[in-house]
Design an enzyme around this catalytic site. Structure first.
Site, mmCIF file in Angstrom:
data_model
loop_
_atom_site.group_PDB
_atom_site.id
_atom_site.type_symbol
_atom_site.label_atom_id
_atom_site.label_comp_id
_atom_site.label_asym_id
_atom_site.label_seq_id
_atom_site.Cartn_x
_atom_site.Cartn_y
_atom_site.Cartn_z
ATOM 1 N N GLY A 149 -6.947 6.852 -4.205
ATOM 2 C CA GLY A 149 -5.800 6.764 -3.319
ATOM 3 C C GLY A 149 -5.190 5.383 -3.283
ATOM 4 N N ARG A 165 -7.769 -0.041 -5.725
ATOM 5 C CA ARG A 165 -9.054 0.481 -6.207
ATOM 6 C C ARG A 165 -8.928 0.859 -7.673
ATOM 7 N NH1 ARG A 165 -11.797 4.641 -2.321
ATOM 8 N NH2 ARG A 165 -12.186 2.727 -1.154
ATOM 9 N N ARG A 173 6.758 1.804 -7.532
ATOM 10 C CA ARG A 173 6.343 1.935 -6.133
ATOM 11 C C ARG A 173 4.984 1.293 -5.866
ATOM 12 N NH1 ARG A 173 9.027 6.165 -3.032
ATOM 13 N NH2 ARG A 173 10.776 6.992 -4.233
ATOM 14 N N ARG A 230 -10.765 12.506 -9.181
ATOM 15 C CA ARG A 230 -10.419 11.689 -8.012
ATOM 16 C C ARG A 230 -11.679 11.082 -7.410
ATOM 17 N NH1 ARG A 230 -8.982 10.422 -2.897
ATOM 18 N NH2 ARG A 230 -9.837 11.696 -1.211
ATOM 19 N N VAL A 231 -11.649 9.776 -7.135
ATOM 20 C CA VAL A 231 -12.717 9.117 -6.386
ATOM 21 C C VAL A 231 -12.114 8.606 -5.082
ATOM 22 C CG1 VAL A 231 -14.146 8.516 -8.373
ATOM 23 C CG2 VAL A 231 -12.334 6.948 -7.667
ATOM 24 N N GLY A 232 -12.756 8.943 -3.967
ATOM 25 C CA GLY A 232 -12.178 8.570 -2.686
ATOM 26 C C GLY A 232 -13.204 8.544 -1.579
ATOM 27 N N SER A 233 -12.727 8.350 -0.371
ATOM 28 C CA SER A 233 -13.603 8.278 0.796
ATOM 29 C C SER A 233 -13.438 9.521 1.651
ATOM 30 C CB SER A 233 -13.298 7.027 1.615
ATOM 31 O OG SER A 233 -11.943 7.011 2.020
ATOM 32 N N GLU A 285 -11.312 14.994 4.018
ATOM 33 C CA GLU A 285 -10.520 14.044 3.235
ATOM 34 C C GLU A 285 -9.085 14.557 3.219
ATOM 35 O OE1 GLU A 285 -9.855 14.712 -0.779
ATOM 36 O OE2 GLU A 285 -9.466 16.464 0.463
ATOM 37 N N MET A 286 -8.226 14.073 2.328
ATOM 38 C CA MET A 286 -6.813 14.418 2.458
ATOM 39 C C MET A 286 -6.106 14.806 1.157
ATOM 40 S SD MET A 286 -5.511 11.644 5.328
ATOM 41 C CE MET A 286 -4.005 12.577 5.633
ATOM 42 N N GLU A 287 -6.830 14.992 0.058
ATOM 43 C CA GLU A 287 -6.123 15.192 -1.212
ATOM 44 C C GLU A 287 -6.676 16.254 -2.149
ATOM 45 O OE1 GLU A 287 -5.197 11.147 0.307
ATOM 46 O OE2 GLU A 287 -7.131 11.884 -0.376
ATOM 47 N N SER A 301 -17.518 7.391 4.175
ATOM 48 C CA SER A 301 -17.169 6.092 4.733
ATOM 49 C C SER A 301 -17.369 6.033 6.242
ATOM 50 C CB SER A 301 -15.705 5.754 4.410
ATOM 51 O OG SER A 301 -14.851 6.751 4.944
ATOM 52 N N ASP A 302 -17.427 7.206 6.861
ATOM 53 C CA ASP A 302 -17.684 7.260 8.299
ATOM 54 C C ASP A 302 -18.215 8.643 8.642
ATOM 55 O OD1 ASP A 302 -15.039 8.850 9.537
ATOM 56 O OD2 ASP A 302 -14.647 7.753 7.692
ATOM 57 N N ARG A 338 -19.116 -1.037 2.098
ATOM 58 C CA ARG A 338 -18.013 -0.549 1.258
ATOM 59 C C ARG A 338 -18.028 -1.225 -0.106
ATOM 60 N NH1 ARG A 338 -15.355 -0.720 6.312
ATOM 61 N NH2 ARG A 338 -14.462 -2.783 5.885
#
Length: 236
Positions: free
Chosen positions: A24, A28, A47, A91-94, A182-184, A206-207, A220
């Protein structure tokens, strides 16, 4: 009119590898380029969504940001799959855990992705579509976690359309065995399914939404790279 460059990606055909590891946060993606890729070359800064192509153990791979939320990842992954001949996106994310046995720094391999988004309405399906990961990628990621000794779980995640919400209903998702929020992932998996391509989401906790646990800056820094190591083992 040529499809590339697109309104959101300034690359020409051939500048992006067939496998892209995405995060995201575009910084990163830059971190992965700096620490994992050999001879990285930047292909995008439209962008501020940084993208780089290089090699990893002699295999060509790209890394790129995708922004926050389903609309953003929906745009970038659609363009990569459909206009840049990308075959695989990881995808790698939190994520926020809603499982009692998933703790800070643990990994989640998203086998499926529930959502409260209307993203799938565009397909006009006569029912509810269940977005899922590519099995070969999923199995490879689980095997890599076992080899590397990483704590992880495989299962469903919830791709939320909102970060701040009046009522998250996390207890209801938890009752259905959903591991984390998560969101994606949902949009990524739908785009992959529609394009006949491959996708996987690897998340770091992450939480903890239920207990209030949060990550420190040191955690992190030292644990969020585990998911990257797993992702790069899948490059083929």
């Amino acid at each position: 009119m040529a499809n590339v460059p697109t309104p959101h990606i300034g690359a020409q055909l051939g500048e992006i590898a067939s496998t892209v590891i995405m995060a995201g946060d575009p910084l990163r993606a830059k971190f992965m380029a700096d620490n994992f890729l050999e001879n990285p070359v930047q292909f995008n800064n439209v962008r501020g969504m940084l993208g780089f192509t290089g090699t990893y153990n002699g295999k060509r791979v790209s890394v790129m940001g995708h922004g926050m939320g389903i609309p953003s990842i929906g745009i970038y992954t659609y363009e990569l799959f459909n206009f840049y001949n990308v075959e695989t996106i990881i995808r790698v994310g939190s994520a926020g855990s809603i499982h009692p046995d998933l703790h800070i720094g643990d990994l989640v391999l998203a086998m499926g992705a529930c959502t409260n988004s209307n993203y799938g309405m565009q397909y006009e399906l006569p029912g509810t579509f269940a977005p899922i990961a590519d099995f070969k990628l999923l199995r490879g990621a689980a095997d890599a976690c076992d080899r590397m000794g990483y704590s992880y779980k495989v299962g469903n995640v919830f791709s939320s359309d909102t970060f701040y919400t009046e009522n998250a209903h996390n207890d209801k998702w938890m009752n259905m065995g959903v591991l984390a929020v998560e969101m994606e992932a949902s949009a990524l998996y739908m785009n992959a399914a529609r394009a006949g391509k491959r996708a996987l989401t690897i998340l770091t906790v992450s939480d903890h939404i239920l207990t209030g646990e949060v990550t420190t800056a040191e955690q992190r820094q030292t644990t969020f790279t585990n998911m990257m190591h797993v992702a790069f083992t899948l490059i083929s």
